[in-house]
Design a protein around this motif. Structure first.
Motif, PDB file in Angstrom:
ATOM      1  N   LEU A  82       0.863  -1.183   0.000  1.00 19.66           N
ATOM      2  CA  LEU A  82       0.000   0.000   0.000  1.00 19.66           C
ATOM      3  C   LEU A  82       0.899   1.232   0.000  1.00 19.66           C
ATOM      4  O   LEU A  82       1.914   1.274   0.708  1.00 19.66           O
ATOM      5  CB  LEU A  82      -0.904   0.036   1.236  1.00 19.66           C
ATOM      6  CG  LEU A  82      -1.916  -1.096   1.393  1.00 19.66           C
ATOM      7  CD1 LEU A  82      -1.299  -2.228   2.219  1.00 19.66           C
ATOM      8  CD2 LEU A  82      -3.188  -0.606   2.061  1.00 19.66           C
ATOM      9  N   ALA A  83       0.534   2.242  -0.785  1.00 16.94           N
ATOM     10  CA  ALA A  83       1.348   3.455  -0.877  1.00 16.94           C
ATOM     11  C   ALA A  83       0.452   4.680  -0.851  1.00 16.94           C
ATOM     12  O   ALA A  83      -0.557   4.743  -1.546  1.00 16.94           O
ATOM     13  CB  ALA A  83       2.181   3.447  -2.164  1.00 16.94           C
ATOM     14  N   ASN A  84       0.833   5.647  -0.030  1.00 17.92           N
ATOM     15  CA  ASN A  84       0.177   6.961  -0.036  1.00 17.92           C
ATOM     16  C   ASN A  84       1.045   7.956  -0.775  1.00 17.92           C
ATOM     17  O   ASN A  84       2.262   7.803  -0.846  1.00 17.92           O
ATOM     18  CB  ASN A  84      -0.038   7.488   1.395  1.00 17.92           C
ATOM     19  CG  ASN A  84      -1.076   6.706   2.166  1.00 17.92           C
ATOM     20  OD1 ASN A  84      -0.787   6.173   3.227  1.00 17.92           O
ATOM     21  ND2 ASN A  84      -2.294   6.648   1.650  1.00 17.92           N
ATOM     22  N   ASP A  85       0.422   8.986  -1.318  1.00 15.59           N
ATOM     23  CA  ASP A  85       1.216  10.101  -1.833  1.00 15.59           C
ATOM     24  C   ASP A  85       1.649  10.952  -0.634  1.00 15.59           C
ATOM     25  O   ASP A  85       1.236  10.691   0.502  1.00 15.59           O
ATOM     26  CB  ASP A  85       0.431  10.897  -2.880  1.00 15.59           C
ATOM     27  CG  ASP A  85      -0.844  11.504  -2.353  1.00 15.59           C
ATOM     28  OD1 ASP A  85      -1.317  11.091  -1.276  1.00 15.59           O
ATOM     29  OD2 ASP A  85      -1.387  12.414  -3.010  1.00 15.59           O
ATOM     30  N   PRO A  86       2.510  11.963  -0.825  1.00 18.68           N
ATOM     31  CA  PRO A  86       3.114  12.655   0.326  1.00 18.68           C
ATOM     32  C   PRO A  86       2.149  13.335   1.281  1.00 18.68           C
ATOM     33  O   PRO A  86       2.480  13.508   2.458  1.00 18.68           O
ATOM     34  CB  PRO A  86       4.052  13.669  -0.344  1.00 18.68           C
ATOM     35  CG  PRO A  86       4.478  12.981  -1.599  1.00 18.68           C
ATOM     36  CD  PRO A  86       3.229  12.284  -2.083  1.00 18.68           C
ATOM     37  N   ASP A  87       0.962  13.750   0.831  1.00 13.86           N
ATOM     38  CA  ASP A  87       0.014  14.358   1.779  1.00 13.86           C
ATOM     39  C   ASP A  87      -1.068  13.375   2.198  1.00 13.86           C
ATOM     40  O   ASP A  87      -2.027  13.749   2.868  1.00 13.86           O
ATOM     41  CB  ASP A  87      -0.604  15.645   1.217  1.00 13.86           C
ATOM     42  CG  ASP A  87      -1.527  15.398   0.040  1.00 13.86           C
ATOM     43  OD1 ASP A  87      -1.263  14.450  -0.735  1.00 13.86           O
ATOM     44  OD2 ASP A  87      -2.500  16.154  -0.142  1.00 13.86           O
ATOM     45  N   ALA A  88      -0.898  12.115   1.798  1.00 13.72           N
ATOM     46  CA  ALA A  88      -1.730  10.990   2.267  1.00 13.72           C
ATOM     47  C   ALA A  88      -3.209  11.131   1.946  1.00 13.72           C
ATOM     48  O   ALA A  88      -4.049  10.627   2.686  1.00 13.72           O
ATOM     49  CB  ALA A  88      -1.540  10.769   3.772  1.00 13.72           C
ATOM     50  N   ASP A  89      -3.539  11.787   0.837  1.00 13.47           N
ATOM     51  CA  ASP A  89      -4.955  11.810   0.456  1.00 13.47           C
ATOM     52  C   ASP A  89      -5.254  10.818  -0.669  1.00 13.47           C
ATOM     53  O   ASP A  89      -6.408  10.641  -1.045  1.00 13.47           O
ATOM     54  CB  ASP A  89      -5.427  13.224   0.093  1.00 13.47           C
ATOM     55  CG  ASP A  89      -4.788  13.790  -1.161  1.00 13.47           C
ATOM     56  OD1 ASP A  89      -3.793  13.205  -1.653  1.00 13.47           O
ATOM     57  OD2 ASP A  89      -5.257  14.833  -1.650  1.00 13.47           O
ATOM     58  N   ARG A  90      -4.226  10.152  -1.184  1.00 13.79           N
ATOM     59  CA  ARG A  90      -4.442   9.161  -2.235  1.00 13.79           C
ATOM     60  C   ARG A  90      -3.801   7.833  -1.825  1.00 13.79           C
ATOM     61  O   ARG A  90      -2.942   7.777  -0.958  1.00 13.79           O
ATOM     62  CB  ARG A  90      -3.866   9.650  -3.568  1.00 13.79           C
ATOM     63  CG  ARG A  90      -4.455  10.987  -3.994  1.00 13.79           C
ATOM     64  CD  ARG A  90      -4.250  11.266  -5.461  1.00 13.79           C
ATOM     65  NE  ARG A  90      -2.856  11.236  -5.839  1.00 13.79           N
ATOM     66  CZ  ARG A  90      -2.437  11.177  -7.100  1.00 13.79           C
ATOM     67  NH1 ARG A  90      -3.319  11.119  -8.082  1.00 13.79           N
ATOM     68  NH2 ARG A  90      -1.156  11.164  -7.387  1.00 13.79           N
ATOM     69  N   LEU A  91      -4.251   6.772  -2.487  1.00 15.83           N
ATOM     70  CA  LEU A  91      -3.792   5.423  -2.148  1.00 15.83           C
ATOM     71  C   LEU A  91      -3.550   4.612  -3.416  1.00 15.83           C
ATOM     72  O   LEU A  91      -4.400   4.574  -4.302  1.00 15.83           O
ATOM     73  CB  LEU A  91      -4.836   4.695  -1.286  1.00 15.83           C
ATOM     74  CG  LEU A  91      -4.512   3.227  -0.936  1.00 15.83           C
ATOM     75  CD1 LEU A  91      -3.371   3.149   0.081  1.00 15.83           C
ATOM     76  CD2 LEU A  91      -5.754   2.509  -0.406  1.00 15.83           C
ATOM     77  N   ALA A  92      -2.379   3.966  -3.460  1.00 10.04           N
ATOM     78  CA  ALA A  92      -2.083   2.997  -4.522  1.00 10.04           C
ATOM     79  C   ALA A  92      -1.851   1.638  -3.878  1.00 10.04           C
ATOM     80  O   ALA A  92      -1.396   1.547  -2.726  1.00 10.04           O
ATOM     81  CB  ALA A  92      -0.845   3.420  -5.312  1.00 10.04           C
ATOM     82  N   ILE A  93      -2.173   0.572  -4.616  1.00  4.24           N
ATOM     83  CA  ILE A  93      -1.970  -0.793  -4.111  1.00  4.24           C
ATOM     84  C   ILE A  93      -1.343  -1.641  -5.215  1.00  4.24           C
ATOM     85  O   ILE A  93      -1.715  -1.533  -6.386  1.00  4.24           O
ATOM     86  CB  ILE A  93      -3.300  -1.421  -3.640  1.00  4.24           C
ATOM     87  CG1 ILE A  93      -3.789  -0.728  -2.357  1.00  4.24           C
ATOM     88  CG2 ILE A  93      -3.147  -2.920  -3.396  1.00  4.24           C
ATOM     89  CD1 ILE A  93      -5.044  -1.335  -1.745  1.00  4.24           C
ATOM     90  N   ALA A  94      -0.386  -2.467  -4.814  1.00  5.99           N
ATOM     91  CA  ALA A  94       0.214  -3.442  -5.724  1.00  5.99           C
ATOM     92  C   ALA A  94       0.134  -4.820  -5.078  1.00  5.99           C
ATOM     93  O   ALA A  94       0.176  -4.948  -3.850  1.00  5.99           O
ATOM     94  CB  ALA A  94       1.663  -3.079  -6.022  1.00  5.99           C
ATOM     95  N   GLU A  95       0.023  -5.847  -5.899  1.00  6.31           N
ATOM     96  CA  GLU A  95      -0.097  -7.219  -5.402  1.00  6.31           C
ATOM     97  C   GLU A  95       0.873  -8.128  -6.140  1.00  6.31           C
ATOM     98  O   GLU A  95       1.031  -8.025  -7.366  1.00  6.31           O
ATOM     99  CB  GLU A  95      -1.521  -7.733  -5.595  1.00  6.31           C
ATOM    100  CG  GLU A  95      -1.737  -9.141  -5.060  1.00  6.31           C
ATOM    101  CD  GLU A  95      -3.161  -9.626  -5.291  1.00  6.31           C
ATOM    102  OE1 GLU A  95      -3.824  -9.988  -4.305  1.00  6.31           O
ATOM    103  OE2 GLU A  95      -3.600  -9.635  -6.464  1.00  6.31           O
TER     104      GLU A  95
END
Length: 614
Positions: A318-331
Motif C-alpha cells: 500500500l502506498a500513499n502520496d506525500p500528503d496521504a490523500d491518495r492510495l495505490a496498491i500493488a499485489e
C-alpha cells in the motif's frame, strides 16, 4: 536610472511589478534574490517570476516556491490569505465565532526560506490580525484532517498548505468551505477578486510571533486525531477476523506524512501493522529515493516497497502520496511479478467492498434501504460502479473531474438524508467514508487492509476478486494516458478542430470505423445525448473537456489538466456481463485508442510529447 535602489530593466510593467514587490516583501531571502536578478539584468528570469500572478481557482494555488507573484512565497501567501479572509468576512457574519483551520505538509525550499509550516503560520497571522480564531495544527498532518476538522468543529473554512504529489520545488494552497468540501464556483472567482483588492500586506500579517502567542490560536491535533480515528472505526466490519489475520502488508508514505496515521488506522481496525519502508517512512522534502513522489507513476516509486515485501514475505503493498490523500496498491502475482492496480481497478474493489460491508450491517433491511444509497465517480473514471448499481439497486452518479465536485455532491445527498457509501476518481483518489468529504488515503488504506485480510481468509487474491467483480457485473477495460503540450494555442486548436470537424459546430460521427453515438462537450455545454442537446453536468469555458461514446460500448474523454501542461485522455470499453473474452476486449480497446490518437491528435502531434499508456 535606479529607483528604490534598483536598476531599471527597460520594461515599465516589469519594473513596476518589481518595485511593488520590494516595497511589500519582508522576506530578506526572496527580496535579495529579486535585487540580484535586477542587478544581473536577468530579465528572462524576472519575467518568469513577475510575468503573471498565480491564478486562484477551484484547486486553490499550486506553483514552484521562490520569489515573485507567479511563485509560492511568504508575500503571495499573505496576499492570498488576506483576500480569502476578506471574502470569508463577506460570507459569514459569525466568522469571528466559528473560525478556520489550517494544516500543512512537510515541504520546504531552503533558497527562499519557504516551507509549508512557515506558510501556514503566516496564514494564521493574517486571520488572527482580524480577530478570527485559528485552529493551526502544530505538526504536519494528512490533507484529509483539514476537511474533517472543518466538519467536526463546524468551522467556516479550512486551508491545507500542500503540493500533494508534485515535484519537490512546488507548494500549494488548498481551500475548503464550511460544508467540508473543496470550494467550487463561484467562490473561486470571489476569492480571486478579493486577493487582487488586498495585495498590500497588513502590518500584522507578518507577525507570526505575536500570532503564536494569541489566545485566538489553538492546536486541534490531539482532538482531531482521536476523533478521526474513532470516526473511521465505524467502517470496520470484521474486527475478529482482522485480529486473527496473518496476512502481511507493506506500507510506504513516499517521504510524506502518512506513516504515523496509517499505522494508527490499522491499529483502530485491529489489523496487523504493515511493514514500513524505512527509507521512505519519515517526511523528507527532498524525496531522495524517488524521481517523482507520486505512487500513480507505478513501479518506479514502489521498488523499495517491493524489495521489503519480498524480504518479509508480504504479498500486498500500500502506498500513499506525500500528503496521504491518495492510495495505490500493488499485489504480487503467482508469477512472482508485482502488479500495480490501476485507479479504476482499485475503485472497483473498494466499491464492491463498501457495498458488501453495508449489506452485512443492514441485514434484513437491505431491500428497503438500498434505494437511499449512492456511489459517485468522476466522469473520466470507470463506469464499473454504474454497472454494480444497476444490478444491486443503489444509485450511481457521476460528477465533473476532481473531488471538489464529488465532495460537494456528497454533501448535498447527505443533507437530503441519503447514504453516500463511496466515491472515487481514477487518479487513485478514494472517499470510503463520508466523515471526510474528499479523497482520503488514510481511511482508504485501513478499509483496503481489512478487505485484503478478509479475502486472504478465503484464500482469494485481489486479482481474483477483481476478476469475479468483472465477471458478475461486466468487464470494464481502461487505457489512460496523456500528451504533454506547453503551447496553449496548439491545445486550443486541437479542441476547436474537434468542435468543427465536418464544418462549423459539428463533431466527429466516426473514428476510423468506430461509430460515435453521442458527444458531450463540457467546455461549451453541448450534449448530443440529451433531448435539448444541453449537458446536465456543469460546464467550464476555462478548461477543455469532450467525451465521445461509441456504439461498441467504448467511452473516451479528452481534457486538459488544471495543474499541469497536459492533454489527458481516458478510454474504457464496457462489456456486458457474460462477455469474459478479455483478450478480445483489450484488443478492441487498443484499436480504438490507436484510432483516436490517429484521428483526433495527429494534426497537432508535432507539438505533443507522448506518455506511455496505463
Amino acid at each position: 536610472m535606479a529607483e528604490n535602489g534598483v536598476e531599471s530593466t527597460g520594461d515599465v510593467t516589469l519594473d513596476n511589478a518589481v518595485k511593488q514587490w520590494l516595497e511589500f516583501d519582508k522576506n530578506s531571502k526572496t527580496a535579495a534574490s529579486v535585487r540580484e536578478m535586477v542587478k544581473a539584468g536577468n530579465v528572462a528570469e524576472l519575467r518568469k517570476c513577475f510575468g503573471a500572478r498565480m491564478e486562484f481557482g477551484t484547486a486553490g494555488l499550486r506553483a514552484a516556491m521562490g520569489p515573485g507573484v507567479s511563485r509560492m512565497n511568504d508575500l503571495t501567501i499573505i496576499q492570498t490569505t488576506q483576500g480569502f479572509c476578506c471574502y470569508l468576512e463577506q460570507c459569514f457574519e459569525d466568522l469571528k465565532k466559528r473560525g478556520v483551520v489550517i494544516g500543512f505538509d512537510a515541504r520546504q525550499h531552503v533558497p527562499s526560506g519557504a516551507s509549508s509550516k512557515r506558510f501556514a503560520s503566516l496564514a494564521a497571522a493574517v486571520f488572527i490580525s482580524r480577530g478570527i480564531p485559528v485552529h493551526l495544527f502544530s505538526v504536519f498532518t494528512p490533507t484529509p484532517y483539514v476537511p474533517f476538522t472543518v466538519s467536526h468543529l463546524g468551522l467556516c473554512a479550512g486551508i491545507m498548505v500542500t503540493a500533494s504529489h508534485n515535484p519537490k520545488q512546488d507548494n500549494g494552497y488548498k481551500v475548503y468551505w464550511e460544508n467540508g468540501a473543496q470550494i467550487i464556483p463561484p467562490h473561486d472567482k470571489g476569492i480571486a477578486a478579493a486577493i487582487e483588492e488586498n495585495l498590500e500586506p497588513w502590518a500584522e500579517s507578518w507577525d507570526t510571533d505575536a500570532a503564536s502567542q494569541s489566545a485566538l490560536l489553538t492546536d486541534p491535533y490531539q482532538d482531531t486525531h482521536r476523533e478521526y480515528i474513532q470516526a473511521i472505526q465505524q467502517h470496520c466490519c470484521y474486527r475478529e477476523l482482522n485480529r486473527s489475520s496473518e496476512v502481511k502488508m507493506v506500507h510506504t508514505s513516499v517521504h510524506g506524512v502518512g506513516h504515523v496515521f496509517v499505522q494508527a488506522a490499522f491499529k483502530a481496525f485491529d489489523l496487523r501493522p504493515p511493514y514500513a519502508v524505512e527509507e521512505q517512512k519519515d517526511p523528507d522534502p527532498e524525496f531522495p529515493t524517488v524521481e517523482y513522489p507520486n505512487p500513480e507513476e507505478g513501479a518506479g516509486v514502489l521498488n523499495l516497497s517491493f524489495a521489503l515485501a519480498d524480504k518479509e514475505g508480504a504479498t500486498v503493498v500500500l502506498a500513499n502520496d506525500p500528503d496521504a490523500d491518495r492510495l495505490a496498491i500493488a499485489e504480487k502475482q503467482l508469477s512472482g511479478q508485482w502488479k500495480v492496480l490501476s485507479g479504476n481497478e482499485l475503485g472497483a474493489l473498494l466499491g464492491w467492498w463498501t457495498f458488501k460491508c453495508w449489506k452485512e450491517k443492514q441485514g434484513q433491511k437491505v431491500s428497503s434501504m438500498v434505494k437511499e444509497v449512492y456511489m459517485l465517480a468522476s466522469t473520466v473514471s470507470s463506469k464499473i460502479l454504474r454497472a454494480i448499481a444497476l444490478k444491486e439497486g443503489f444509485h450511481f452518479q457521476e460528477t465533473l473531474t476532481g473531488f471538489k465536485w464529488m465532495g460537494n455532491r456528497a454533501r448535498q445527498l447527505l443533507d437530503q438524508g441519503k447514504t453516500v457509501l463511496f466515491a472515487f476518481e481514477e487518479a487513485i483518489g478514494y472517499m470510503c467514508s463520508p466523515v471526510v468529504l474528499d479523497k482520503d488515503g488514510v481511511s482508504a488504506a485501513a478499509i483496503a487492509g481489512e478487505m485484503i485480510s478478509y479475502l486472504s481468509s478465503k484464500n482469494i487474491s485481489l486479482s481474483q476478486q477483481l476478476k469475479a467483480i468483472y465477471e458478475e457485473y461486466g468487464y470494464h477495460i481502461t487505457k489512460n494516458s496523456y500528451f504533454i503540450c506547453h503551447d496553449q494555442d496548439t491545445i486550443k486548436q486541437l479542441f476547436e478542430r474537434l468542435r468543427n470537424y465536418h464544418g462549423e459546430n459539428t463533431y466527429p460521427t466516426d473514428c476510423q470505423g468506430f461509430a460515435i453515438t453521442t458527444v458531450r462537450d463540457l467546455t461549451t455545454g453541448h450534449d448530443s445525448g440529451q433531448p435539448d442537446r444541453k449537458a446536465i453536468l456543469p460546464t467550464s469555458k476555462s478548461s477543455q473537456m469532450i467525451t465521445f461514446t461509441f456504439a461498441n460500448g467504448g467511452v473516451a474523454t479528452m481534457r486538459t489538466s488544471g495543474t499541469e501542461p497536459k492533454i489527458k485522455y481516458y478510454t474504457e470499453l464496457c462489456a456486458a456481463p457474460g462477455n469474459s473474452d478479455v483478450a478480445q476486449l483489450s484488443s478492441e480497446l487498443n484499436r480504438l485508442v490507436d484510432a483516436i490518437i490517429e484521428s483526433f491528435f495527429q494534426p497537432e502531434k508535432n507539438h505533443l510529447i507522448a506518455r506511455a499508456e496505463s
